[in-house]
Design a protein around this motif. Structure first.
Motif, short mmCIF file in Angstrom:
data_model
loop_
_atom_site.label_atom_id
_atom_site.label_comp_id
_atom_site.label_asym_id
_atom_site.label_seq_id
_atom_site.Cartn_x
_atom_site.Cartn_y
_atom_site.Cartn_z
N LEU A 33 0.84 -1.20 0.00
CA LEU A 33 0.00 0.00 0.00
C LEU A 33 0.87 1.24 0.00
O LEU A 33 1.94 1.27 0.61
CB LEU A 33 -0.90 0.05 1.25
N ALA A 34 0.39 2.26 -0.67
CA ALA A 34 1.02 3.58 -0.62
C ALA A 34 -0.07 4.57 -0.24
O ALA A 34 -1.24 4.36 -0.54
CB ALA A 34 1.64 3.95 -1.96
N ASP A 35 0.32 5.66 0.41
CA ASP A 35 -0.65 6.67 0.82
C ASP A 35 0.09 7.97 1.08
O ASP A 35 1.33 8.01 1.05
CB ASP A 35 -1.40 6.21 2.08
N GLU A 36 -0.65 8.99 1.33
CA GLU A 36 -0.09 10.26 1.77
C GLU A 36 -0.23 10.32 3.29
O GLU A 36 -1.14 9.71 3.86
CB GLU A 36 -0.81 11.43 1.12
N PRO A 37 0.65 11.06 3.95
CA PRO A 37 0.52 11.19 5.41
C PRO A 37 -0.75 11.97 5.77
O PRO A 37 -1.33 12.66 4.93
CB PRO A 37 1.77 11.95 5.82
N THR A 38 -1.17 11.87 7.02
CA THR A 38 -2.38 12.57 7.45
C THR A 38 -2.20 14.08 7.41
O THR A 38 -3.19 14.82 7.42
CB THR A 38 -2.78 12.13 8.88
N SER A 39 -0.96 14.56 7.33
CA SER A 39 -0.74 16.01 7.21
C SER A 39 -1.19 16.54 5.85
O SER A 39 -1.37 17.74 5.68
CB SER A 39 0.74 16.34 7.43
N PRO A 50 5.00 7.97 -1.93
CA PRO A 50 5.81 7.61 -3.10
C PRO A 50 7.30 7.87 -2.94
O PRO A 50 8.13 7.07 -3.41
CB PRO A 50 5.21 8.47 -4.22
N TYR A 51 7.70 8.96 -2.29
CA TYR A 51 9.13 9.21 -2.10
C TYR A 51 9.74 8.19 -1.14
O TYR A 51 10.91 7.82 -1.29
CB TYR A 51 9.39 10.64 -1.60
N ASP A 52 8.98 7.72 -0.15
CA ASP A 52 9.48 6.66 0.73
C ASP A 52 9.81 5.42 -0.08
O ASP A 52 10.85 4.78 0.13
CB ASP A 52 8.45 6.30 1.81
N TYR A 53 8.92 5.07 -1.01
CA TYR A 53 9.18 3.89 -1.85
C TYR A 53 10.42 4.11 -2.73
O TYR A 53 11.21 3.18 -2.94
CB TYR A 53 7.97 3.54 -2.71
N LEU A 54 10.61 5.30 -3.23
CA LEU A 54 11.80 5.60 -4.02
C LEU A 54 13.06 5.37 -3.18
O LEU A 54 14.00 4.70 -3.61
CB LEU A 54 11.75 7.04 -4.53
#
Length: 151
Positions: A33-39, A50-54
């Motif tokens: 799963l990928a998502d954006e943070p709650t911020s 996505p940058y974490d996965y990179l």
């Protein structure tokens, strides 16, 4: 890294209509799963962004490459870690620029190796870490061909 590294890889990213950003990623039989943070408005933090996965891709490729090299040399590595950071900053020759477009992406890689190594061995492993396929891809001239289709 694998023997099939020259074959065309197919990865799927699925963002269902009932989700704001939570995306299901599949690569072969693996699902993430990928998502954006709650911020980020609408982000639920159900997975890395996505940058974490990179960064994870670069980190895993790097430690695998260094481990392969150390194994070939007969060097015993107790443990190996990567810490990676990504940010956008002004290039060194543009420290006084006010234009936000003058910023470049910077990835910092810190390779942490446990084991009994000489400084020469550590320096060589650092050199090898820059030769992993993902690192070389990110540093190369790259083309991304984009298409759209309807279902």
């Amino acid at each position: 890294m694998s023997a099939d590294s020259n074959k065309k890889k197919i990865v799927h990213a699925h963002l269902p209509a009932d989700e704001e950003f939570t995306t299901t990623l599949t690569a072969g039989s693996h699902e993430l799963l990928a998502d954006e943070p709650t911020s980020v408005e609408g982000g639920k933090d159900k997975g890395p962004d996505p940058y974490d996965y990179l960064l994870m891709s670069l980190g895993t490729c790097t430690v695998m490459t260094v481990k392969m090299y150390a194994n070939r040399k007969g060097w015993e590595v107790d443990d190996m870690y990567m810490e990676l950071r990504h940010n956008k900053r002004h290039d060194e020759d543009c420290e006084n620029c006010d234009d936000p477009k003058s910023k470049i992406d910077v990835i910092e890689k810190e390779l942490i190796i446990e084991g009994d190594f000489t400084q020469k061995q550590l320096d060589r492993m650092l050199d090898i870490s820059k030769k992993c396929p993902v690192h070389r891809t990110l540093m190369s001239d790259m083309k991304i061909k984009s298409f759209i289709s309807r279902k």
